[in-house]
Scaffold this active site. Structure first.
Site, PDB file in Angstrom:
ATOM      1  N   LYS A  31       0.849  -1.204   0.000  1.00  0.00           N
ATOM      2  CA  LYS A  31       0.000   0.000   0.000  1.00  0.00           C
ATOM      3  C   LYS A  31       0.890   1.262   0.000  1.00  0.00           C
ATOM      4  O   LYS A  31       1.924   1.256  -0.658  1.00  0.00           O
ATOM      5  CB  LYS A  31      -0.968  -0.018   1.179  1.00  0.00           C
ATOM      6  CG  LYS A  31      -1.751  -1.330   1.235  1.00  0.00           C
ATOM      7  CD  LYS A  31      -2.931  -1.255   2.131  1.00  0.00           C
ATOM      8  CE  LYS A  31      -3.576  -2.632   2.202  1.00  0.00           C
ATOM      9  NZ  LYS A  31      -4.866  -2.612   2.858  1.00  0.00           N
ATOM     10  N   HIS A  89      -8.774  -3.195  -6.519  1.00  0.00           N
ATOM     11  CA  HIS A  89      -8.658  -3.338  -5.056  1.00  0.00           C
ATOM     12  C   HIS A  89      -9.781  -2.542  -4.380  1.00  0.00           C
ATOM     13  O   HIS A  89     -10.158  -1.456  -4.855  1.00  0.00           O
ATOM     14  CB  HIS A  89      -7.289  -2.826  -4.598  1.00  0.00           C
ATOM     15  CG  HIS A  89      -7.007  -3.166  -3.170  1.00  0.00           C
ATOM     16  ND1 HIS A  89      -7.519  -2.429  -2.132  1.00  0.00           N
ATOM     17  CD2 HIS A  89      -6.313  -4.177  -2.609  1.00  0.00           C
ATOM     18  CE1 HIS A  89      -7.129  -2.972  -0.987  1.00  0.00           C
ATOM     19  NE2 HIS A  89      -6.400  -4.039  -1.246  1.00  0.00           N
ATOM     20  N   GLU A 126      -9.841  -0.655  -1.946  1.00  0.00           N
ATOM     21  CA  GLU A 126      -9.503   0.735  -1.599  1.00  0.00           C
ATOM     22  C   GLU A 126      -9.550   1.646  -2.828  1.00  0.00           C
ATOM     23  O   GLU A 126      -9.772   2.847  -2.703  1.00  0.00           O
ATOM     24  CB  GLU A 126      -8.140   0.780  -0.894  1.00  0.00           C
ATOM     25  CG  GLU A 126      -8.252   0.195   0.507  1.00  0.00           C
ATOM     26  CD  GLU A 126      -6.935  -0.280   1.124  1.00  0.00           C
ATOM     27  OE1 GLU A 126      -5.873  -0.049   0.528  1.00  0.00           O
ATOM     28  OE2 GLU A 126      -7.006  -0.915   2.198  1.00  0.00           O
ATOM     29  N   GLU A 168     -11.562 -10.655  -1.931  1.00  0.00           N
ATOM     30  CA  GLU A 168     -11.209  -9.829  -0.768  1.00  0.00           C
ATOM     31  C   GLU A 168     -12.455  -9.122  -0.265  1.00  0.00           C
ATOM     32  O   GLU A 168     -12.755  -8.003  -0.706  1.00  0.00           O
ATOM     33  CB  GLU A 168     -10.227  -8.731  -1.192  1.00  0.00           C
ATOM     34  CG  GLU A 168      -8.810  -9.133  -1.265  1.00  0.00           C
ATOM     35  CD  GLU A 168      -7.894  -7.964  -0.895  1.00  0.00           C
ATOM     36  OE1 GLU A 168      -6.925  -8.217  -0.178  1.00  0.00           O
ATOM     37  OE2 GLU A 168      -8.152  -6.809  -1.285  1.00  0.00           O
ATOM     38  N   SER A 195      -6.846  -9.603   6.108  1.00  0.00           N
ATOM     39  CA  SER A 195      -6.291  -9.929   7.426  1.00  0.00           C
ATOM     40  C   SER A 195      -5.569 -11.280   7.474  1.00  0.00           C
ATOM     41  O   SER A 195      -5.653 -11.996   8.471  1.00  0.00           O
ATOM     42  CB  SER A 195      -7.391  -9.892   8.488  1.00  0.00           C
ATOM     43  OG  SER A 195      -7.965  -8.610   8.528  1.00  0.00           O
TER      44      SER A 195
END
Ligand code: PEP
Length: 250
Positions: free
Chosen positions: A10, A95, A97, A165, A210
């Site tokens: 990231k 992704h 994000e 994810e 996680s």
């Protein structure tokens, strides 16, 4: 078969000096790992220096995102071709994000096609934002796959890593139960078979959310996954080494 471990740094670390240190420690861990292949996705600004200084074969490099266009007036973006020129052979696409910043399935679709055209491997992220008892998450994932893979030729599917994810497990304390992941892996393959025929049966599926040394083994054994997309545990060299060691016990 070796597990595929994608280290998504990231927007970390804060300095080039620390990026070099982190890479050096993860390089050692990757080279000592018997059961994993490692793909590092650093911030793009560190990519060329890291990749040009690396002579080994155990680590590959990924972009965390890229623009689908080859060149143009896109201030602040980088292109897939620029990433490839800096030795990225993989690219994270869609992704959670990025989706939160407004990336749509249609944007993701264009990026997947552009990456395949350049012979880069898309790490295509799908997953629902939240999960309820209704089972709606399956429909979310089906819709994401339908749009983003719509124009991919069946023969090209083997060059995509589909990564499940769920947003509610990214950067949180909660992880997926491997049994539920197994169910999702079967579902993802089924959707791709519906869309593109039998090649969908052999899709490589990764899990992200996680992942760490405590939960990775059970997920590899029971989740029907080929590997992981790892956020937090990849920005700490010690935790990353422990994760690879845990995978070595499988
Ligand atoms: C990620 O952002 O891809 C991710 C899985 O993060 P974390 O491992 O920190 O949940």
């Amino acid at each position: 078969m070796k597990a595929i471990v994608v280290a998504n740094w990231k927007m970390n670390p804060a300095t080039w000096r620390d990026a070099k240190k982190l890479f050096e420690a993860e390089r050692k861990a990757a080279e000592g790992a018997k059961n994993s292949v490692v793909i590092i996705a650093p911030p793009a600004i560190y990519l060329r220096d890291l990749s040009s200084g690396y002579r080994g074969k155990k680590i590959s490099f990924a972009l965390q995102n890229a623009h689908a266009e080859a060149v143009g007036a896109h201030t602040g973006d980088i292109s897939l071709a620029q990433g490839k020129d800096a030795r990225a052979s993989y690219v994270l696409i869609g992704h959670a994000e990025r989706r939160e910043l407004g990336e749509t399935d249609d944007d993701v679709r264009k990026k997947v096609l552009a990456a395949l055209a350049l012979k880069m491997i898309p790490i295509l992220c799908v997953g629902e934002k939240e999960r309820t008892q209704s089972g709606a998450h399956f429909e979310v994932v089906r819709a994401q796959l339908r749009t983003t893979l719509a124009e991919v030729a069946p023969a090209a599917l083997k060059n995509i890593l589909v990564t499940y994810e769920p947003r509610w497990t990214i950067g949180k304390d909660t992880t997926m139960n491997p049994r539920e992941m197994h169910e999702m892996s079967i579902f993802i393959r089924k959707c791709i078979v519906e869309l593109s025929g039998d090649t969908g049966h052999s899709m490589k599926i990764l899990y992200g959310g996680s992942v760490d040394e405590k939960n990775a083994v059970a997920m590899l054994q029971h989740g029907d996954v080929r590997g992981f997309l790892v956020g937090r545990a990849s920005k700490n060299a010690l935790e990353f080494a422990k994760l690879l060691q845990a995978i070595d016990t499988v």
